[in-house]
Design a protein around this motif. Sequence first.
Motif, PDB file in Angstrom:
ATOM      1  N   ALA A 321       0.676  -1.164  -0.247  1.00  0.00           N
ATOM      2  CA  ALA A 321       0.066   0.038  -0.093  1.00  0.00           C
ATOM      3  C   ALA A 321       0.770   1.061   0.403  1.00  0.00           C
ATOM      4  CB  ALA A 321      -0.868   0.306   1.219  1.00  0.00           C
ATOM      5  N   GLY A 322       0.327   2.846  -0.853  1.00  0.00           N
ATOM      6  CA  GLY A 322       1.500   3.830  -0.498  1.00  0.00           C
ATOM      7  C   GLY A 322       0.531   4.629  -1.693  1.00  0.00           C
ATOM      8  N   THR A 323       1.158   5.765  -1.968  1.00  0.00           N
ATOM      9  CA  THR A 323       1.088   6.494  -2.921  1.00  0.00           C
ATOM     10  C   THR A 323       2.013   5.886  -4.092  1.00  0.00           C
ATOM     11  OG1 THR A 323       0.770   7.998  -2.512  1.00  0.00           O
ATOM     12  CG2 THR A 323       1.039   8.774  -3.725  1.00  0.00           C
ATOM     13  N   LYS A 324       1.521   6.096  -5.466  1.00  0.00           N
ATOM     14  CA  LYS A 324       2.037   5.501  -6.994  1.00  0.00           C
ATOM     15  C   LYS A 324       2.398   6.400  -7.742  1.00  0.00           C
ATOM     16  CE  LYS A 324       2.646   1.689  -3.898  1.00  0.00           C
ATOM     17  NZ  LYS A 324       3.107   1.460  -3.349  1.00  0.00           N
ATOM     18  N   THR A 325       2.950   6.073  -8.731  1.00  0.00           N
ATOM     19  CA  THR A 325       3.675   6.967 -10.294  1.00  0.00           C
ATOM     20  C   THR A 325       2.876   6.108 -11.259  1.00  0.00           C
ATOM     21  OG1 THR A 325       4.154   8.887  -9.006  1.00  0.00           O
ATOM     22  CG2 THR A 325       3.745   8.987 -11.407  1.00  0.00           C
ATOM     23  N   VAL A 326       2.015   6.473 -11.903  1.00  0.00           N
ATOM     24  CA  VAL A 326       1.267   6.007 -13.152  1.00  0.00           C
ATOM     25  C   VAL A 326       2.177   6.721 -14.186  1.00  0.00           C
ATOM     26  CG1 VAL A 326      -0.050   4.048 -13.706  1.00  0.00           C
ATOM     27  CG2 VAL A 326      -0.367   4.557 -11.743  1.00  0.00           C
ATOM     28  N   LYS A 327       1.883   5.729 -15.614  1.00  0.00           N
ATOM     29  CA  LYS A 327       2.167   6.853 -17.008  1.00  0.00           C
ATOM     30  C   LYS A 327       1.630   6.202 -17.679  1.00  0.00           C
ATOM     31  CE  LYS A 327       6.991   6.175 -16.754  1.00  0.00           C
ATOM     32  NZ  LYS A 327       8.492   6.227 -17.567  1.00  0.00           N
ATOM     33  N   ILE A 328       0.387   7.363 -18.628  1.00  0.00           N
ATOM     34  CA  ILE A 328      -0.448   6.875 -18.977  1.00  0.00           C
ATOM     35  C   ILE A 328       0.026   7.830 -20.448  1.00  0.00           C
ATOM     36  CG2 ILE A 328      -2.945   8.259 -19.454  1.00  0.00           C
ATOM     37  CD1 ILE A 328      -2.946   8.109 -15.699  1.00  0.00           C
ATOM     38  N   LYS A 329      -1.015   7.279 -21.023  1.00  0.00           N
ATOM     39  CA  LYS A 329      -0.665   8.177 -22.711  1.00  0.00           C
ATOM     40  C   LYS A 329      -2.295   9.257 -23.166  1.00  0.00           C
ATOM     41  CE  LYS A 329       0.703   7.212 -27.591  1.00  0.00           C
ATOM     42  NZ  LYS A 329       1.089   6.066 -29.056  1.00  0.00           N
ATOM     43  N   VAL A 330      -1.920  10.132 -23.235  1.00  0.00           N
ATOM     44  CA  VAL A 330      -3.299  10.800 -23.702  1.00  0.00           C
ATOM     45  C   VAL A 330      -3.369  11.017 -25.251  1.00  0.00           C
ATOM     46  CG1 VAL A 330      -4.617  12.281 -23.460  1.00  0.00           C
ATOM     47  CG2 VAL A 330      -3.923  11.429 -21.337  1.00  0.00           C
ATOM     48  N   THR A 331      -3.648  10.463 -25.978  1.00  0.00           N
ATOM     49  CA  THR A 331      -3.987  10.917 -27.758  1.00  0.00           C
ATOM     50  C   THR A 331      -5.346  11.788 -28.275  1.00  0.00           C
ATOM     51  OG1 THR A 331      -2.685   9.345 -28.042  1.00  0.00           O
ATOM     52  CG2 THR A 331      -3.893  10.325 -29.600  1.00  0.00           C
ATOM     53  N   ASN A 332      -5.409  12.985 -28.538  1.00  0.00           N
ATOM     54  CA  ASN A 332      -6.828  13.755 -28.993  1.00  0.00           C
ATOM     55  C   ASN A 332      -6.989  13.440 -30.250  1.00  0.00           C
ATOM     56  OD1 ASN A 332      -4.629  14.793 -30.926  1.00  0.00           O
ATOM     57  ND2 ASN A 332      -4.906  17.097 -30.160  1.00  0.00           N
ATOM     58  N   GLU A 333      -8.148  14.080 -31.428  1.00  0.00           N
ATOM     59  CA  GLU A 333      -8.089  13.078 -32.230  1.00  0.00           C
ATOM     60  C   GLU A 333      -7.931  13.576 -33.685  1.00  0.00           C
ATOM     61  OE1 GLU A 333     -12.185  15.834 -32.741  1.00  0.00           O
ATOM     62  OE2 GLU A 333     -13.321  13.926 -31.716  1.00  0.00           O
ATOM     63  N   SER A 334      -6.554  15.067 -33.339  1.00  0.00           N
ATOM     64  CA  SER A 334      -6.126  14.875 -34.615  1.00  0.00           C
ATOM     65  C   SER A 334      -4.418  13.899 -34.868  1.00  0.00           C
ATOM     66  CB  SER A 334      -5.666  16.240 -34.057  1.00  0.00           C
ATOM     67  OG  SER A 334      -4.747  16.507 -32.960  1.00  0.00           O
ATOM     68  N   GLY A 335      -4.670  12.747 -33.236  1.00  0.00           N
ATOM     69  CA  GLY A 335      -3.345  12.665 -33.626  1.00  0.00           C
ATOM     70  C   GLY A 335      -2.359  12.434 -32.725  1.00  0.00           C
ATOM     71  N   LYS A 336      -2.365  13.274 -32.065  1.00  0.00           N
ATOM     72  CA  LYS A 336      -1.202  14.362 -31.962  1.00  0.00           C
ATOM     73  C   LYS A 336      -1.805  13.771 -30.080  1.00  0.00           C
ATOM     74  CE  LYS A 336       0.006  18.236 -31.500  1.00  0.00           C
ATOM     75  NZ  LYS A 336       0.099  20.078 -31.770  1.00  0.00           N
ATOM     76  N   SER A 337      -0.464  12.936 -29.426  1.00  0.00           N
ATOM     77  CA  SER A 337      -0.180  12.164 -27.735  1.00  0.00           C
ATOM     78  C   SER A 337       0.762  13.088 -27.115  1.00  0.00           C
ATOM     79  CB  SER A 337      -0.017  10.953 -27.631  1.00  0.00           C
ATOM     80  OG  SER A 337       1.130  10.306 -28.545  1.00  0.00           O
ATOM     81  N   ILE A 338       1.053  12.513 -26.122  1.00  0.00           N
ATOM     82  CA  ILE A 338       1.689  12.802 -25.097  1.00  0.00           C
ATOM     83  C   ILE A 338       1.349  12.477 -24.008  1.00  0.00           C
ATOM     84  CG2 ILE A 338      -0.288  14.346 -23.232  1.00  0.00           C
ATOM     85  CD1 ILE A 338       1.776  16.280 -23.072  1.00  0.00           C
ATOM     86  N   GLU A 339       3.046  11.488 -23.058  1.00  0.00           N
ATOM     87  CA  GLU A 339       2.586  11.118 -21.377  1.00  0.00           C
ATOM     88  C   GLU A 339       2.400  12.118 -20.520  1.00  0.00           C
ATOM     89  OE1 GLU A 339       5.955   8.507 -22.054  1.00  0.00           O
ATOM     90  OE2 GLU A 339       4.916   7.312 -23.721  1.00  0.00           O
ATOM     91  N   VAL A 340       2.030  11.530 -19.718  1.00  0.00           N
ATOM     92  CA  VAL A 340       1.742  12.324 -18.001  1.00  0.00           C
ATOM     93  C   VAL A 340       1.341  11.070 -17.462  1.00  0.00           C
ATOM     94  CG1 VAL A 340       0.322  14.065 -19.236  1.00  0.00           C
ATOM     95  CG2 VAL A 340      -0.769  11.689 -18.087  1.00  0.00           C
ATOM     96  N   GLU A 341       2.001  11.869 -15.815  1.00  0.00           N
ATOM     97  CA  GLU A 341       1.738  10.566 -14.568  1.00  0.00           C
ATOM     98  C   GLU A 341       0.744  10.959 -13.945  1.00  0.00           C
ATOM     99  OE1 GLU A 341       5.465  11.505 -12.769  1.00  0.00           O
ATOM    100  OE2 GLU A 341       6.857  10.246 -14.457  1.00  0.00           O
ATOM    101  N   GLY A 342       0.144  10.215 -13.231  1.00  0.00           N
ATOM    102  CA  GLY A 342      -0.974  10.125 -11.852  1.00  0.00           C
ATOM    103  C   GLY A 342      -0.782   9.187 -11.545  1.00  0.00           C
ATOM    104  N   THR A 343      -1.531   9.597 -10.510  1.00  0.00           N
ATOM    105  CA  THR A 343      -1.282   9.499  -8.828  1.00  0.00           C
ATOM    106  C   THR A 343      -2.434   8.311  -8.503  1.00  0.00           C
ATOM    107  OG1 THR A 343      -0.585  11.599  -8.533  1.00  0.00           O
ATOM    108  CG2 THR A 343      -1.332  10.825  -6.139  1.00  0.00           C
ATOM    109  N   LEU A 344      -1.326   7.188  -8.075  1.00  0.00           N
ATOM    110  CA  LEU A 344      -2.413   6.173  -7.631  1.00  0.00           C
ATOM    111  C   LEU A 344      -1.982   5.816  -6.445  1.00  0.00           C
ATOM    112  CD1 LEU A 344      -4.223   3.740  -7.987  1.00  0.00           C
ATOM    113  CD2 LEU A 344      -1.938   2.609  -8.852  1.00  0.00           C
ATOM    114  N   VAL A 345      -3.442   5.870  -5.086  1.00  0.00           N
ATOM    115  CA  VAL A 345      -3.110   5.370  -3.516  1.00  0.00           C
ATOM    116  C   VAL A 345      -3.681   4.195  -3.795  1.00  0.00           C
ATOM    117  CG1 VAL A 345      -3.596   6.622  -1.971  1.00  0.00           C
ATOM    118  CG2 VAL A 345      -3.695   8.354  -2.979  1.00  0.00           C
ATOM    119  N   VAL A 346      -2.661   3.568  -3.037  1.00  0.00           N
ATOM    120  CA  VAL A 346      -2.896   2.150  -3.441  1.00  0.00           C
ATOM    121  C   VAL A 346      -3.431   1.666  -1.546  1.00  0.00           C
ATOM    122  CG1 VAL A 346      -2.234  -0.663  -3.296  1.00  0.00           C
ATOM    123  CG2 VAL A 346      -1.303   1.289  -5.183  1.00  0.00           C
ATOM    124  N   LEU A 347      -4.572   0.833  -1.554  1.00  0.00           N
ATOM    125  CA  LEU A 347      -5.050   0.920   0.084  1.00  0.00           C
ATOM    126  C   LEU A 347      -4.830  -0.794   0.364  1.00  0.00           C
ATOM    127  CD1 LEU A 347      -8.193   3.404   0.205  1.00  0.00           C
ATOM    128  CD2 LEU A 347      -5.716   3.801   0.797  1.00  0.00           C
TER     129      LEU A 347
END
Length: 506
Positions: A321-347
């Motif tokens: 358990a604890g706070t974790k970092t998750v990598k997520i890929k986000v893509t829009n309609e034009s095909g442009k994408s970006i990688e961002v980091e999300g926060t995951l809290v594991v209980l």
Amino acid sequence: MNDNNNLNGTVLGSVDPNGAPIPNPQPLNNPSGGVENLNQPVPPVQPVSPVQPMSNPIPREEVNPTPVSPGPVNVPPAPMPSAPVEGPNPANVPPVTPEVVPPVTPVMPNANPGMPEPLPVTPEPAYTNPNTIGNPNGMMPGFESANNIGTTPPISFEPEKKPEKKTNKLVFIIIILVVLAAVGFGTFYVLKYTDLLNNKVAKISIEPKNFEVNLGDELPSTNGDYATVTGTDIASCGVDTSEVDTSKVGEYTYTITCGETHRQGKVSVVDNSVLEVALKTVYKSKNESLEAKEFATSDDSSLTYEFVSEDEVKSLLSGEAGTKTVKIKVTNESGKSIEVEGTLVVLDYVVKGFITCSKEETLADNKTMVTSERFAIADLNGENSNDFANIIYEEIAFKFNDRDEYNNLVEEYQANKTITVNNITSDEIKFDDLETNPTITFKAIKNVEDAEKEYGKDNLAKYSTIKSYFETNLKYTCSYKKVETTTNNNNQNNTTNSTNTNNTQN
């Protein structure tokens, strides 16, 4: 028998070539009444001057002489002496060589009886027409036959015909082709390089402009941004952009029309904006299922979310358990994408549900504000208790009576990805475009320490204390909702169905 012959070679009744009539000849003076003296010289015949051609010819006129049928030709017999001629002895007279006399042409019967018949005379050839020169018979045309004797020969007044020249057909064809080529080239030059035919009509020229617009931007509103026009006022032209969609990246065609002249240009819709994505913190118990879209802060359907590594996320959920970092890929309609980091809290515990306490109030600008506090409930001690799980979500919803105000805020968010209403802002915003009272909801995770200071730590200890405090002291309305959770334990899925309840739990 008339024994007096005209030996001067003239025809009775003939006309002198100069136009004067010739008198009838007198008979030879022969006192003896016998044969003429053969030794007497015969006077020479005067030559007839040829008729000179007329300087001004008489206009042509058809001559139809009346033919005269010749009568029987009376050739007088040679005169015979009526008595012996006295003279020298014929034996002593030298022989006389007879002169060659041209053949005698028959003459017409003597029109004057009693007069001596004239000797036939061969007519001189007519010199009025050069065609008679060189006649092998030495006669004028019209006298080739004896039947034409005594008639006036026809005079031809036709101009001489020159011999026809033969034209070379090949040269004629070449000349025709050259003339046609010259006419065709002249016509082409006049139509293409001169304004001879269009001197009264202004020539309209349109030069389209190909340009780019950013994704989601509006197209230009003035005609000058689409083309350069000469020959007419560009304001009178029309621009058709119905085929251009600025909400999708691509290349489109527009049409500009000026009178009867139209041209097409191109518009390229590109995405030059920087893709910015905000994520929220997600709380999950061990071995719970998780989707990448749960990290989204809004319901924007133009964005898609996916984990960069699915295996890595499963490992985090099954670990400590604890706070974790998750990598997520986000893509829009034009095909442009970006990688961002999300926060995951594991209980270490499983969230059983949320108690939500809400309060509604009307603002001065005719809006309704609904404030809600959501507290997570879990069994922290393993005694089947309903303890506060240290997770608080705060939601503030604004219901609009004025749709124009709502639409303006939506446009502002689309442009800036953030808005502020009644001094409240958030990264997670939800829009509900309802038929009545369209709503904008701000969501945020509230800090537990700040909440304990505001409401009191004892009032937030468990489900029963939270409900009592908010309903009694703050006049909120509270409700409880279980959540559906999925756990993976030894590759088996255990599912808990969520239900709504308002029952108080210890």
